[in-house]
Design an enzyme around this catalytic site. Structure first.
Site, PDB file in Angstrom:
ATOM      1  N   SER A  55      -9.601   1.727   3.075  1.00  0.00           N
ATOM      2  CA  SER A  55      -8.755   2.511   2.197  1.00  0.00           C
ATOM      3  C   SER A  55      -7.745   1.668   1.406  1.00  0.00           C
ATOM      4  O   SER A  55      -7.075   2.181   0.506  1.00  0.00           O
ATOM      5  CB  SER A  55      -7.981   3.546   3.024  1.00  0.00           C
ATOM      6  OG  SER A  55      -7.160   2.907   3.999  1.00  0.00           O
ATOM      7  N   SER A  74      -9.802  -0.980   7.125  1.00  0.00           N
ATOM      8  CA  SER A  74      -9.279  -0.692   5.790  1.00  0.00           C
ATOM      9  C   SER A  74      -8.581  -1.857   5.120  1.00  0.00           C
ATOM     10  O   SER A  74      -8.224  -1.769   3.950  1.00  0.00           O
ATOM     11  CB  SER A  74      -8.324   0.505   5.854  1.00  0.00           C
ATOM     12  OG  SER A  74      -9.027   1.686   6.145  1.00  0.00           O
ATOM     13  N   LYS A 107       0.852  -1.187   0.000  1.00  0.00           N
ATOM     14  CA  LYS A 107       0.000   0.000   0.000  1.00  0.00           C
ATOM     15  C   LYS A 107       0.892   1.242   0.000  1.00  0.00           C
ATOM     16  O   LYS A 107       1.973   1.245   0.604  1.00  0.00           O
ATOM     17  CB  LYS A 107      -0.907  -0.041   1.228  1.00  0.00           C
ATOM     18  CG  LYS A 107      -1.990   1.037   1.279  1.00  0.00           C
ATOM     19  CD  LYS A 107      -2.876   0.811   2.497  1.00  0.00           C
ATOM     20  CE  LYS A 107      -3.959   1.871   2.632  1.00  0.00           C
ATOM     21  NZ  LYS A 107      -4.832   1.628   3.822  1.00  0.00           N
TER      22      LYS A 107
END
Length: 498
Positions: A154, A178, A79
């Site tokens: 996210s 997330s 990420k």
């Protein structure tokens, strides 16, 4: 062979036995990435040349029968809020668009030592603030199962990349769901470990008391293998726990006989889609058939988790993001008159709307006259939430809940109604507030063909039990083996069973 259908551990086994080279695995991932990226937008940065050089290094270890882990040579990605030396780390924000860290996060160091091959950095909600991966400066990510829908957030890029087969696992971050929520929306498995068991060193913070990194992969066994590598004490992280690490993969038995699993009735009431409810309850029946004792109970504290979470998270975000001011690093606005003007113009132009909204909320609840009424009270309720979960785990070994109230919404729906986006976290944020381990496992498909996820929650440091129960469920089901159709293929209900 369609390598995208394999789990990370299955691919790792092919690499160790010599049926596939590390370069071949990296090329398979990069080819799939190139095929899917124009539609999914899962990646911000692709490190093709570095990946192929790394594959040659790992292959030498494989040839010498010195693979440092079962994941050696398996392509993965990070990420874009996890620092990687020499590779842009932007948090999907304009304000950090030119930031290249001079160091690796601890998780990146440990995966490098385990022989990982990173294909790049994954798209996300800006500074991890969002539940749909639509707030990214680099554009929204599309769900591989239906490009008109969000992948969740996210860590939406991470979940989408694993689902589409560009990588076999990814490292995301989870502040209020997330990892777990996008895993559910994309039909893959995502684990948020106990707070403090994975070092946060090198993770660009959103809310420091809630953030935790963890894996997104196809199976619970894959997640166990990744956690075996990345968990463990780190002296560079003051919140890192000196707790036992390793042995999660070897400890998987799939035996849930006589395990007591609680179903919080408060998570199955109004607001939960009927098909989601049916799929999660069917997952409970699968565990019951394998010998678990499943019963419903009341957890009324769930009604307070969303407001408590957003007050605390926004307050910590307001503090953490104050460092992005155009002075020390990152993007700097032009045409300012003084230092205050530099701060104001840089932050106004550099942050997106959702980040600004949460900074404003956080600054408000920390301000004089409101601190006691909001932030202090939220901390008190957080303690009550933790106490309620501690009490629940005196009666039950694990809890089973939905991950989200519905399947993945359409692109644009949540941005038009931020409150709807916040409420999509209703079943996940409590795990972060209490510092617990939780995993999302695919448990079925809705009538529209979209994946549904079930969440297993354990007591603090109960990561092994959570993974073992998820593994037990996946021994009986094939939801996690299904893949979305490739571009140009006709979609089939529930994907392609492998």
């Amino acid at each position: 062979m369609d390598y995208r259908t394999l789990t990370a551990l299955e691919l790792g086994a092919l690499l160790r036995e010599g049926s596939l080279s590390a370069a071949g695995a990296a090329k398979a991932g990069l080819d799939r990435l190139a095929q899917a990226q124009g539609r999914s937008n899962a990646f911000i940065t692709v490190t093709k040349e570095d990946a192929m050089l790394r594959a040659d290094q790992v292959q030498r270890l494989l040839d010498a029968r010195r693979a440092p882990s079962p994941l050696a040579g398996v392509p993965m990605a990070f990420k874009d809020n996890i620092c990687t030396r020499g590779v842009k780390t932007s948090c999907a924000s304009k304000i950090l668009g030119g930031f290249t860290p001079p160091y690796d996060a601890t998780v990146a160091e440990r995966l490098d030592a385990a022989g990982c091959i990173s294909l790049g950095k994954l798209n996300m909600d800006e500074f991890a603030m969002g539940s749909t991966t639509e707030t990214s400066f680099y554009g929204p990510v599309q769900n591989p199962w239906d490009p008109s829908r969000v992948p969740g957030g996210s860590s939406g890029g991470a979940a989408a990349a694993v689902a589409e087969g560009s990588v076999w696992y990814a490292i995301g971050s989870d502040t209020g769901g997330s990892i777990r929520q996008p895993a559910a929306y994309c039909g893959v498995t995502g684990m948020k470990p106990t707070y403090g068991t994975v070092s946060r060193y090198g993770l660009i913070a959103y809310a420091s008391s809630l953030d935790q990194m963890g894996p997104i992969a196809r199976s619970a066994a894959d997640c166990a293998a990744v956690l075996d590598v990345i968990q463990g004490r780190d002296p560079r992280d003051g919140t890192s726990l000196d707790a036992p690490a390793g042995g999660l993969l070897s400890g998987l038995t799939g035996d849930v006989r006589d395990k007591r699993i609680g179903l919080p009735a408060d998570c199955f009431g109004d607001g939960l889609d009927g098909e989601v409810r049916a799929a999660v309850l069917a997952a409970a029946d699968v565990l019951k058939q394998r010998g678990a004792v499943v019963e419903e109970f009341s957890l009324p504290v769930m009604q307070y988790v969303v407001p408590t979470y957003y007050i605390i998270a926004a307050a910590e975000a307001s503090s953490n993001l104050s460092r992005f001011d155009g002075v020390k690093y990152g993007w700097r606005a032009q045409g300012y008159e003084d230092l205050t003007g530099l701060y104001n113009k840089t932050r106004t132009e550099g942050f997106g709307a959702e980040v600004k909204r949460r900074i404003l909320l956080g600054t408000f609840v920390l301000s004089t006259g409101y601190y006691d009424a909001y932030y202090k009270k939220a901390l008190q309720v957080k303690a009550l939430i933790k106490r309620a979960f501690d009490e629940a785990f005196r009666r039950y070994d694990l809890l089973l809940t939905p991950v989200a109230p519905t399947t993945a919404p359409k692109l644009g729906e949540s941005l038009n109604d931020p409150l709807q986006m916040y409420l999509s976290d209703i079943y996940t944020v409590s795990v972060n507030l209490a510092g617990l381990p939780g995993i999302s496992v695919p448990c079925g498909f809705a009538s529209d063909g979209m994946p549904i996820g079930a969440q297993l929650i354990g007591p603090a440091l109960g990561d092994a039990a959570v993974l073992d129960a998820a593994h037990a469920f996946q021994l009986e089901t094939d939801h996690h083996k299904r893949t979305p159709p490739l571009p140009g293929q006709a979609a089939q209900k529930g994907g392609d069973a492998q």
